[in-house]
Design a protein around this motif. Structure first.
Motif, PDB file in Angstrom:
ATOM      1  N   ASN A   4       0.752  -1.175   0.134  1.00 52.91           N
ATOM      2  CA  ASN A   4       0.090  -0.062  -0.085  1.00 52.91           C
ATOM      3  C   ASN A   4       0.750   1.250   0.388  1.00 52.91           C
ATOM      4  O   ASN A   4       0.566   2.454  -0.726  1.00 52.91           O
ATOM      5  CB  ASN A   4      -0.689  -0.271   1.266  1.00 52.91           C
ATOM      6  N   LEU A   5       1.552   1.323   0.743  1.00 52.92           N
ATOM      7  CA  LEU A   5       2.527   2.440   1.088  1.00 52.92           C
ATOM      8  C   LEU A   5       3.912   2.898  -0.531  1.00 52.92           C
ATOM      9  O   LEU A   5       3.489   3.725  -0.824  1.00 52.92           O
ATOM     10  CB  LEU A   5       4.241   1.997   1.651  1.00 52.92           C
ATOM     11  N   SER A   6       4.017   1.549  -1.335  1.00 52.70           N
ATOM     12  CA  SER A   6       4.253   1.733  -2.448  1.00 52.70           C
ATOM     13  C   SER A   6       3.426   2.295  -3.527  1.00 52.70           C
ATOM     14  O   SER A   6       3.577   2.877  -4.362  1.00 52.70           O
ATOM     15  CB  SER A   6       4.572   0.402  -2.812  1.00 52.70           C
ATOM     16  N   ALA A   7       2.089   1.818  -3.274  1.00 54.44           N
ATOM     17  CA  ALA A   7       1.467   2.224  -4.677  1.00 54.44           C
ATOM     18  C   ALA A   7       1.165   3.912  -4.520  1.00 54.44           C
ATOM     19  O   ALA A   7       0.759   4.603  -5.116  1.00 54.44           O
ATOM     20  CB  ALA A   7      -0.107   1.195  -3.764  1.00 54.44           C
ATOM     21  N   GLU A   8       0.912   4.040  -2.574  1.00 53.57           N
ATOM     22  CA  GLU A   8       0.770   5.422  -2.825  1.00 53.57           C
ATOM     23  C   GLU A   8       2.156   6.565  -3.644  1.00 53.57           C
ATOM     24  O   GLU A   8       1.495   7.469  -4.285  1.00 53.57           O
ATOM     25  CB  GLU A   8       0.660   5.593  -1.744  1.00 53.57           C
ATOM     26  N   LEU A   9       2.955   5.791  -2.587  1.00 55.91           N
ATOM     27  CA  LEU A   9       4.106   6.377  -3.545  1.00 55.91           C
ATOM     28  C   LEU A   9       4.175   6.633  -5.395  1.00 55.91           C
ATOM     29  O   LEU A   9       5.005   7.615  -5.685  1.00 55.91           O
ATOM     30  CB  LEU A   9       5.453   5.287  -3.717  1.00 55.91           C
ATOM     31  N   ALA A  10       3.761   5.570  -5.996  1.00 58.31           N
ATOM     32  CA  ALA A  10       4.047   5.295  -7.446  1.00 58.31           C
ATOM     33  C   ALA A  10       2.615   6.645  -8.011  1.00 58.31           C
ATOM     34  O   ALA A  10       2.492   7.436  -8.920  1.00 58.31           O
ATOM     35  CB  ALA A  10       3.080   4.030  -7.313  1.00 58.31           C
ATOM     36  N   ARG A  11       1.471   6.213  -6.733  1.00 58.29           N
ATOM     37  CA  ARG A  11       0.153   6.928  -7.730  1.00 58.29           C
ATOM     38  C   ARG A  11       1.148   8.628  -6.990  1.00 58.29           C
ATOM     39  O   ARG A  11       0.158   9.832  -7.817  1.00 58.29           O
ATOM     40  CB  ARG A  11      -1.066   7.137  -6.367  1.00 58.29           C
ATOM     41  N   ARG A  12       1.828   9.178  -6.371  1.00 62.21           N
ATOM     42  CA  ARG A  12       2.502  10.617  -5.939  1.00 62.21           C
ATOM     43  C   ARG A  12       3.656  10.809  -7.098  1.00 62.21           C
ATOM     44  O   ARG A  12       4.503  11.731  -6.892  1.00 62.21           O
ATOM     45  CB  ARG A  12       2.009  10.842  -4.712  1.00 62.21           C
ATOM     46  N   GLN A  13       3.953   9.705  -8.247  1.00 62.69           N
ATOM     47  CA  GLN A  13       4.922  10.032  -8.100  1.00 62.69           C
ATOM     48  C   GLN A  13       5.729   9.861  -7.981  1.00 62.69           C
ATOM     49  O   GLN A  13       7.529  11.108  -8.285  1.00 62.69           O
ATOM     50  CB  GLN A  13       5.057  10.811  -9.866  1.00 62.69           C
ATOM     51  N   MET A  14       6.241   9.558  -6.553  1.00 65.68           N
ATOM     52  CA  MET A  14       7.145   9.549  -5.164  1.00 65.68           C
ATOM     53  C   MET A  14       8.606   8.732  -5.617  1.00 65.68           C
ATOM     54  O   MET A  14       7.795   7.531  -5.505  1.00 65.68           O
ATOM     55  CB  MET A  14       6.695   9.837  -4.283  1.00 65.68           C
ATOM     56  N   THR A  15       9.414   8.489  -5.266  1.00 65.23           N
ATOM     57  CA  THR A  15      10.332   7.419  -5.211  1.00 65.23           C
ATOM     58  C   THR A  15      10.601   7.399  -2.985  1.00 65.23           C
ATOM     59  O   THR A  15      10.703   8.401  -2.613  1.00 65.23           O
ATOM     60  CB  THR A  15      11.363   8.131  -6.108  1.00 65.23           C
ATOM     61  N   ILE A  16      11.445   6.421  -2.959  1.00 67.22           N
ATOM     62  CA  ILE A  16      12.171   5.804  -2.453  1.00 67.22           C
ATOM     63  C   ILE A  16      12.895   7.477  -1.689  1.00 67.22           C
ATOM     64  O   ILE A  16      12.648   7.758  -0.089  1.00 67.22           O
ATOM     65  CB  ILE A  16      12.661   4.552  -1.314  1.00 67.22           C
ATOM     66  N   LYS A  17      12.990   7.514  -2.438  1.00 70.30           N
ATOM     67  CA  LYS A  17      14.804   9.128  -2.010  1.00 70.30           C
ATOM     68  C   LYS A  17      13.952  10.645  -1.369  1.00 70.30           C
ATOM     69  O   LYS A  17      14.023  10.995  -1.006  1.00 70.30           O
ATOM     70  CB  LYS A  17      15.681   9.223  -3.070  1.00 70.30           C
ATOM     71  N   SER A  18      12.748  10.166  -2.936  1.00 71.69           N
ATOM     72  CA  SER A  18      12.156  11.629  -2.151  1.00 71.69           C
ATOM     73  C   SER A  18      11.732  11.262  -0.739  1.00 71.69           C
ATOM     74  O   SER A  18      11.230  12.986  -0.322  1.00 71.69           O
ATOM     75  CB  SER A  18      10.722  11.781  -3.463  1.00 71.69           C
ATOM     76  N   LEU A  19      10.705  10.017  -0.751  1.00 69.33           N
ATOM     77  CA  LEU A  19      10.320  10.423   0.663  1.00 69.33           C
ATOM     78  C   LEU A  19      11.157  10.514   1.898  1.00 69.33           C
ATOM     79  O   LEU A  19      10.827  10.829   2.623  1.00 69.33           O
ATOM     80  CB  LEU A  19       9.309   8.725   0.618  1.00 69.33           C
ATOM     81  N   SER A  20      12.636   9.949   1.642  1.00 66.47           N
ATOM     82  CA  SER A  20      13.231   9.875   2.474  1.00 66.47           C
ATOM     83  C   SER A  20      14.038  11.492   2.794  1.00 66.47           C
ATOM     84  O   SER A  20      13.795  12.189   3.628  1.00 66.47           O
ATOM     85  CB  SER A  20      14.810   9.487   1.971  1.00 66.47           C
ATOM     86  N   GLN A  21      13.925  12.250   1.730  1.00 68.16           N
ATOM     87  CA  GLN A  21      14.314  13.365   1.926  1.00 68.16           C
ATOM     88  C   GLN A  21      13.196  14.522   2.443  1.00 68.16           C
ATOM     89  O   GLN A  21      13.264  15.315   3.416  1.00 68.16           O
ATOM     90  CB  GLN A  21      14.420  14.324   0.377  1.00 68.16           C
TER      91      GLN A  21
END
Length: 73
Positions: A4-21
């Motif tokens: 689910n977290l991965s899906a939400e990242l994809a929906r917002r066109q975010m990467t793990i790196k951008s989430l980290s930042q």
């Protein structure tokens, strides 16, 4: 490990790196936690939840598969 977290990242066109930042969580640490190799601390979960305010913590951190949905903006 957290579909689910991965899906939400994809929906917002975010990467793990951008989430980290955005959350201030170390990138390498976040990668390990997203893979399920180490556990999230409560404070880390709260920081991630703040990025996805319309999603519940139960939804974001469900590791059993995609269950439910959150009200994406």
């Amino acid at each position: 490990m957290f579909p689910n977290l991965s899906a939400e990242l994809a929906r917002r066109q975010m990467t793990i790196k951008s989430l980290s930042q955005e959350t201030g969580i170390n990138y390498e640490t976040l990668k390990l936690k997203m893979r399920g190799e180490t556990e999230f601390r409560r404070i880390e979960m709260q920081k991630i939840k703040a990025v996805f305010p319309t999603c519940s913590m139960d939804y974001l951190f469900n590791s059993d598969g995609i269950v439910g949905d959150c009200d994406s903006e």
